[in-house]
Design a protein around this motif. Structure first.
Motif, PDB file in Angstrom:
ATOM      1  N   GLY A 122       8.438  17.065  13.632  1.00 28.59           N
ATOM      2  CA  GLY A 122       7.927  15.831  13.070  1.00 28.59           C
ATOM      3  C   GLY A 122       8.952  15.059  12.287  1.00 28.59           C
ATOM      4  N   ALA A 123       8.815  13.742  12.339  1.00 30.76           N
ATOM      5  CA  ALA A 123       9.575  12.825  11.500  1.00 30.76           C
ATOM      6  C   ALA A 123       8.572  11.797  11.007  1.00 30.76           C
ATOM      7  CB  ALA A 123      10.710  12.158  12.273  1.00 30.76           C
ATOM      8  N   GLY A 124       8.048  12.005   9.802  1.00 32.17           N
ATOM      9  CA  GLY A 124       6.994  11.129   9.312  1.00 32.17           C
ATOM     10  C   GLY A 124       5.762  11.241  10.188  1.00 32.17           C
ATOM     11  N   MET A 125       5.254  10.093  10.625  1.00 34.74           N
ATOM     12  CA  MET A 125       4.062  10.063  11.472  1.00 34.74           C
ATOM     13  C   MET A 125       4.410  10.021  12.957  1.00 34.74           C
ATOM     14  SD  MET A 125       1.156  10.259   9.924  1.00 34.74           S
ATOM     15  CE  MET A 125       0.033   9.652   8.646  1.00 34.74           C
ATOM     16  N   LEU A 126       5.445  10.742  13.332  1.00 35.59           N
ATOM     17  CA  LEU A 126       5.817  10.912  14.730  1.00 35.59           C
ATOM     18  C   LEU A 126       5.998  12.414  14.941  1.00 35.59           C
ATOM     19  CD1 LEU A 126       6.446   9.351  17.330  1.00 35.59           C
ATOM     20  CD2 LEU A 126       8.841   9.301  16.623  1.00 35.59           C
ATOM     21  N   GLU A 129       0.810  -1.216   0.000  1.00 32.42           N
ATOM     22  CA  GLU A 129       0.000   0.000   0.000  1.00 32.42           C
ATOM     23  C   GLU A 129       0.849   1.274   0.000  1.00 32.42           C
ATOM     24  OE1 GLU A 129      -3.010  -0.094   3.027  1.00 32.42           O
ATOM     25  OE2 GLU A 129      -3.840  -2.018   2.322  1.00 32.42           O
ATOM     26  N   GLN A 130       2.164   1.096  -0.154  1.00 30.11           N
ATOM     27  CA  GLN A 130       3.102   2.232  -0.240  1.00 30.11           C
ATOM     28  C   GLN A 130       2.923   3.196   0.936  1.00 30.11           C
ATOM     29  OE1 GLN A 130       2.255   3.731  -4.262  1.00 30.11           O
ATOM     30  NE2 GLN A 130       3.980   2.525  -5.031  1.00 30.11           N
ATOM     31  N   LEU A 131       2.864   2.621   2.134  1.00 35.63           N
ATOM     32  CA  LEU A 131       2.598   3.422   3.328  1.00 35.63           C
ATOM     33  C   LEU A 131       3.816   4.206   3.807  1.00 35.63           C
ATOM     34  CD1 LEU A 131       0.236   1.056   5.341  1.00 35.63           C
ATOM     35  CD2 LEU A 131      -0.360   3.016   3.905  1.00 35.63           C
ATOM     36  N   LEU A 132       5.021   3.813   3.377  1.00 36.90           N
ATOM     37  CA  LEU A 132       6.186   4.620   3.724  1.00 36.90           C
ATOM     38  C   LEU A 132       6.048   6.010   3.100  1.00 36.90           C
ATOM     39  CD1 LEU A 132       9.180   2.126   3.300  1.00 36.90           C
ATOM     40  CD2 LEU A 132       7.918   2.695   5.384  1.00 36.90           C
ATOM     41  N   ARG A 133       5.726   6.036   1.845  1.00 37.44           N
ATOM     42  CA  ARG A 133       5.576   7.311   1.149  1.00 37.44           C
ATOM     43  C   ARG A 133       4.368   8.073   1.662  1.00 37.44           C
ATOM     44  NH1 ARG A 133       5.158   7.095  -5.268  1.00 37.44           N
ATOM     45  NH2 ARG A 133       3.141   6.172  -4.753  1.00 37.44           N
ATOM     46  N   HIS A 134       3.270   7.356   1.896  1.00 43.05           N
ATOM     47  CA  HIS A 134       2.061   8.007   2.401  1.00 43.05           C
ATOM     48  C   HIS A 134       2.304   8.632   3.772  1.00 43.05           C
ATOM     49  CE1 HIS A 134      -2.174   8.699   3.338  1.00 43.05           C
ATOM     50  NE2 HIS A 134      -1.968   8.067   4.496  1.00 43.05           N
ATOM     51  N   GLY A 135       2.922   7.866   4.677  1.00 44.46           N
ATOM     52  CA  GLY A 135       3.165   8.366   6.019  1.00 44.46           C
ATOM     53  C   GLY A 135       4.105   9.552   6.036  1.00 44.46           C
ATOM     54  N   ALA A 136       5.157   9.480   5.228  1.00 48.34           N
ATOM     55  CA  ALA A 136       6.108  10.592   5.173  1.00 48.34           C
ATOM     56  C   ALA A 136       5.434  11.852   4.655  1.00 48.34           C
ATOM     57  CB  ALA A 136       7.297  10.219   4.291  1.00 48.34           C
ATOM     58  N   GLY A 137       4.652  11.711   3.594  1.00 45.88           N
ATOM     59  CA  GLY A 137       4.002  12.864   2.983  1.00 45.88           C
ATOM     60  C   GLY A 137       2.936  13.475   3.867  1.00 45.88           C
ATOM     61  N   VAL A 150       2.573  17.808  23.224  1.00 50.04           N
ATOM     62  CA  VAL A 150       1.556  16.816  22.865  1.00 50.04           C
ATOM     63  C   VAL A 150       2.107  15.958  21.736  1.00 50.04           C
ATOM     64  CG1 VAL A 150      -0.748  16.483  21.901  1.00 50.04           C
ATOM     65  CG2 VAL A 150      -0.338  18.311  23.566  1.00 50.04           C
ATOM     66  N   ARG A 151       1.983  14.649  21.880  1.00 56.58           N
ATOM     67  CA  ARG A 151       2.507  13.720  20.877  1.00 56.58           C
ATOM     68  C   ARG A 151       1.397  13.146  20.007  1.00 56.58           C
ATOM     69  NH1 ARG A 151       5.824   8.490  22.868  1.00 56.58           N
ATOM     70  NH2 ARG A 151       4.099   8.548  24.374  1.00 56.58           N
ATOM     71  N   LEU A 152       1.690  13.057  18.708  1.00 53.24           N
ATOM     72  CA  LEU A 152       0.854  12.356  17.740  1.00 53.24           C
ATOM     73  C   LEU A 152       1.678  11.220  17.143  1.00 53.24           C
ATOM     74  CD1 LEU A 152      -0.176  15.433  17.765  1.00 53.24           C
ATOM     75  CD2 LEU A 152      -1.204  14.883  15.547  1.00 53.24           C
ATOM     76  N   ALA A 153       1.133  10.016  17.153  1.00 54.36           N
ATOM     77  CA  ALA A 153       1.770   8.875  16.501  1.00 54.36           C
ATOM     78  C   ALA A 153       0.671   8.047  15.849  1.00 54.36           C
ATOM     79  CB  ALA A 153       2.557   8.041  17.503  1.00 54.36           C
ATOM     80  N   PRO A 154      -0.023   8.635  14.857  1.00 54.96           N
ATOM     81  CA  PRO A 154      -1.207   7.985  14.287  1.00 54.96           C
ATOM     82  C   PRO A 154      -0.843   6.777  13.429  1.00 54.96           C
ATOM     83  CG  PRO A 154      -0.673   9.956  13.058  1.00 54.96           C
ATOM     84  CD  PRO A 154       0.250   9.935  14.238  1.00 54.96           C
TER      85      PRO A 154
END
Length: 408
Positions: A333-337, A303-311, A369-373
């Motif tokens: 932020g670093a990707g989804m972190l 599902e190409q989630l590396l690219r999706h998450g980074a973007g 506040v942290r987001l790690a979705p």
């Protein structure tokens, strides 16, 4: 013991009466989840932007994980470490390929990040050198060895004396790291991004410098990617961004897609430093957990989630910055972190206000506040959150000052 009511308040009462008070009392009881949303016992739905603390990379009840786990538990549920099985072998081979060490790496599977770091600490001890250099404010787990590596005194002090020989230096400070490492140093232990410290990102080239410093001293470079691994930062592993390769890599959280699974990966000489009888865990490499992990890796790739998450992670940072809210000091932020640093110590208030509006976040620090979705977070969901975040921040700020502005 009271049975409590069938609601969040009742669940809280039962928790206080039956669970050790190591976490505080949760405000809600969750009963189901799908994708990036979860539902509590009272029927309220939330957008989960914490993902089980960076664990649920594919969200909740993902079909690939559900199918893999169901098929495996119906076939072979547990075998201990006396026997091999296909999911474990396949997962080890797959991880070594993704890491870039298919021929000179070996994997030890365990159940958590703390256990993975305990194994890494043991590997460091096997060098025969007494010293370890780690980073101030770093977090590596709650067990005694992992806690000794953790650079947060408030977490360590109640349990001292801890294993000795660990020195902590400022994170991201190459000069301090170089000054601390010598011929007595067994290993340098670092997170590529400090998660529990508030998503602290080191300067460009820091990991490359750490690799060079370790090589000059003949020490191991141990990278803790428990929180940053498995696509969280837009790469399979955060170290790949700087083109380095550690001697030891520790993983957990996102690896099992919601099931308890950790890994300590030794590369080169470090792959052979633990001998039979020197380390073990009964549940490590459990067939069901390994099957789940294989489904996670397959899905991230397909599902190409590396690219999706980074973007999408980059978009989230930009959108939050563009709010221009007076309570926001910085967005990292670093990707989804991602961390939203606040100008005041209102993180808990912001998180509670957000929860009442249907968003699950984490006060990683009093002022952050942290987001790690999940990596499967949809753009529309991210945009909806940011649209509401401005009002959440204003309401939290108004509550702290006793004003009415921003409330509703």
């Amino acid at each position: 013991m009271s049975s409590g009511g069938n609601d969040n308040a009742g669940a809280a009462q039962r928790w206080r009466e039956s669970i050790m008070q190591t976490y505080g009392t949760p405000p809600v009881e969750l009963v189901s989840g799908s994708g990036c949303e979860v539902t509590d016992v009272e029927g309220h739905t939330y957008l989960d932007l914490l993902g089980g603390i960076a664990v649920n990379v594919l969200g909740h009840a993902h079909p690939a994980v559900t199918r893999a786990v169901s098929e495996q538990i119906a076939t072979l549920g547990h075998v201990s470490n006396f026997y091999s099985h296909e999911p474990e072998l396949r997962l080890a081979e797959r991880l070594l390929t993704l890491i870039g060490a298919p021929d000179n790496g070996r994997v030890f599977f365990c159940n958590s990040g703390s256990e993975a770091n305990e194994a890494a600490f043991k590997i460091a001890r096997r060098t025969g050198r007494p010293g370890v250099v780690a980073a101030s404010e770093g977090f590596h787990g709650r067990t005694m060895g992992a806690l000794a590596l953790t650079g947060q005194p408030t977490k360590r002090e109640p349990f001292e004396p801890l294993p000795s020989g660990v020195e902590h230096v400022p994170f991201g400070d190459t000069a301090a790291l170089e000054a601390a490492v010598n011929e007595e140093t067994a290993a340098i232990v670092l997170e590529p991004v400090q998660g529990e410290a508030g998503i602290v990102i080191p300067p460009e080239g820091y990991l490359r410098s750490a690799r060079e410093i370790a090589d000059r001293a003949g020490a191991l470079l141990i990278l803790d990617e428990v929180q940053t691994g498995i696509g969280r930062t837009g790469h399979w592993f955060a170290f790949q961004r700087e083109g380095v390769l550690p001697d030891v890599l520790t993983l957990a959280k996102g690896l099992g897609g919601g099931l308890p699974l950790g890994a300590c990966v030794g590369i080169g000489e470090a792959a052979a430093m633990l001998n039979p009888g020197q380390h073990a865990t009964t549940f490590g490499g459990n067939p069901v957990c390994c099957a789940a992990a294989l489904a996670v890796l397959d899905t991230i790739e397909s599902e190409q989630l590396l690219r999706h998450g980074a973007g999408l992670g980059e978009e989230l940072v930009t959108m939050i910055e563009r709010l221009g809210h007076p309570l926001v000091a910085e967005v990292r932020g670093a990707g989804m972190l991602i961390a939203v640093e606040l100008n005041e110590k209102l993180a808990s208030v912001v998180v509670e206000t957000a929860r009442q509006r249907g968003y699950l976040l984490n006060p990683v620090r009093p002022d952050a506040v942290r987001l790690a979705p999940p990596l499967v977070l949809e753009r529309q969901q991210a945009q909806r959150f940011v649209r509401d975040l401005g009002e959440v921040l204003s309401e939290a700020l108004a509550m702290s000052t006793g004003g009415e502005e921003g409330t509703r």
